[in-house]
Design an enzyme around this catalytic site. Structure first.
Site, short mmCIF file in Angstrom:
data_model
loop_
_atom_site.label_atom_id
_atom_site.label_comp_id
_atom_site.label_asym_id
_atom_site.label_seq_id
_atom_site.Cartn_x
_atom_site.Cartn_y
_atom_site.Cartn_z
N GLY A 40 -26.40 -24.11 6.53
CA GLY A 40 -27.42 -23.54 6.05
C GLY A 40 -28.80 -24.52 5.91
N ALA A 41 -28.59 -25.64 5.24
CA ALA A 41 -29.75 -26.29 4.85
C ALA A 41 -30.23 -27.12 6.08
CB ALA A 41 -29.32 -27.47 3.65
N ASN A 42 -29.28 -27.55 7.01
CA ASN A 42 -29.60 -28.28 8.20
C ASN A 42 -30.45 -27.29 8.93
OD1 ASN A 42 -28.02 -30.16 7.45
ND2 ASN A 42 -26.22 -30.00 8.89
N THR A 214 -23.68 -21.45 22.46
CA THR A 214 -24.21 -22.81 22.61
C THR A 214 -23.05 -23.65 23.17
OG1 THR A 214 -23.30 -23.19 20.20
CG2 THR A 214 -25.65 -22.79 20.67
N GLY A 216 -23.12 -27.04 23.84
CA GLY A 216 -23.26 -28.78 23.85
C GLY A 216 -24.41 -29.27 24.84
N ASP A 241 -26.07 -39.23 18.60
CA ASP A 241 -25.25 -38.35 17.49
C ASP A 241 -25.29 -36.94 17.71
OD1 ASP A 241 -23.71 -37.53 15.25
OD2 ASP A 241 -24.68 -38.80 13.97
N ASP A 247 -26.92 -26.75 14.61
CA ASP A 247 -27.94 -26.28 13.37
C ASP A 247 -29.35 -26.38 13.60
OD1 ASP A 247 -25.65 -25.85 11.97
OD2 ASP A 247 -25.61 -27.71 11.28
N SER A 277 -32.40 -33.44 18.71
CA SER A 277 -32.00 -33.83 17.51
C SER A 277 -30.92 -34.82 17.57
CB SER A 277 -31.81 -32.43 16.83
OG SER A 277 -30.42 -31.97 17.54
N GLY A 282 -27.04 -38.76 12.33
CA GLY A 282 -26.77 -37.64 11.53
C GLY A 282 -27.50 -36.29 11.74
#
Length: 307
Positions: A40-42, A214, A216, A241, A247, A277, A282
């Site tokens: 959620g936060a991502n 999705t 990849g 990464d 997200d 991203s 991370g």
């Protein structure tokens, strides 16, 4: 524009490894680092980097990890006034080995305070007024359902981690965004490689709303209720990464939909943001801003129709 995310906040422990372990195998990590996370936060952070009007609804513990998660979201321009402190329960956490070279990862989540997010927490003005409400399944399913019921805008659900979805919840969803493994589990199908056309058929067997699968590095498959299916490939990048790329995709998709883009254009924007991203470490190490996405967008190939 306004996007409200109802979901999880975690502290990630990122472990660099030469290769991912197999079942029962021990490998030696080369380094470890703390980073903000939680699906959620991502998603909220990705949306916040891409535009204004992003709100987060969730729970953290009364601990330093909670302090760090709130500060990280605020730095990404996310309103955290609806993220509650939960006494006696730690902030959620995730341990993520990341394979050097490929950027592939494994994720083990301990929910912590996320498990205490209630339906009442989700039935709030920031959910009711949002143009897009973004949901995942790292908080209780009853809370997810309450947020979907309260929403008056477009409801987008990432069914991760996968679990059976109640029919009343599915009826509230406008756009379902699984990866191919999550879609297979939702459909009760056997694991295995499938063509885009086969994935589209699976998607239509699960829900009647729009589905964005999705894929990849291959991009995303857009399956619309009218029977149309297109495959949108991402622009070329050098991945470091892949943690959190899905997200980022969802946060970007929500911002584009809140900006009145149609679904195909929103997916093209989202695959470009997700590709960017992956160029840093991370889940949030390389979240792009809108200018970066717009600059790379012309290099995203045109969507191709799937027969």
């Amino acid at each position: 524009m306004s996007v409200t995310v109802v979901g999880s906040l975690n502290e990630d422990v990122l472990v660099a490894v030469g290769r991912l372990p197999g079942r029962g195998e021990t490998v030696i990590g080369r380094s470890a680092a703390l980073a903000p996370g939680g699906k959620g936060a991502n998603q909220a952070a990705a949306a916040g980097e891409l535009g204004p009007g992003v709100h987060m609804v969730g729970r953290v513990g009364e601990d330093p990890a909670g302090d760090r998660q709130l500060a990280a979201l605020a730095a990404a321009r996310v309103n955290v006034s609806r993220v509650h402190r939960t006494p006696g329960v730690p902030t959620g956490s995730a341990t993520i080995p990341v394979e050097e070279g490929s950027g592939e990862n494994l994720i083990v989540v301990v929910p912590g305070a996320n498990a205490t997010l209630t339906p009442e927490d989700a039935d709030v003005e920031s959910v009711r007024r949002a143009q897009v409400v973004l949901l995942q399944l790292e908080v209780p399913i009853g809370t997810v359902a309450a947020a979907a019921r309260a929403a008056t805008g477009t409801v987008v659900l990432t069914p991760a981690p996968p679990q059976p979805l109640p029919a009343p919840l599915l009826e509230q969803i406008d756009v379902l965004v699984p990866n191919e493994h999550e879609l297979t589990q939702l459909a009760g199908a056997e694991p295995g490689e499938r063509s885009p056309a086969e994935l589209a058929a699976l998607a239509r067997s699960v829900v009647s709303c729009a589905v964005v699968v999705t894929l990849g590095a291959r991009g995303a498959l857009v399956v619309t209720p009218d029977g149309g299916t297109v495959l949108q490939a991402p622009p070329p990048v050098t991945a470091v990464d892949t943690t959190g790329a899905g997200d980022c995709f969802c946060g970007a998709l929500a911002q584009a939909l809140a900006g009145d883009s149609d679904l195909a254009a929103a997916v093209r924007f989202a695959v470009t943001a997700a590709a960017l991203s992956t160029t840093g470490p991370g889940a949030r190490g390389a979240l792009p801003d809108e200018a970066a996405v717009r600059a790379l967008l012309p290099q995203a190939p045109p969507a191709t129709s799937v027969g």
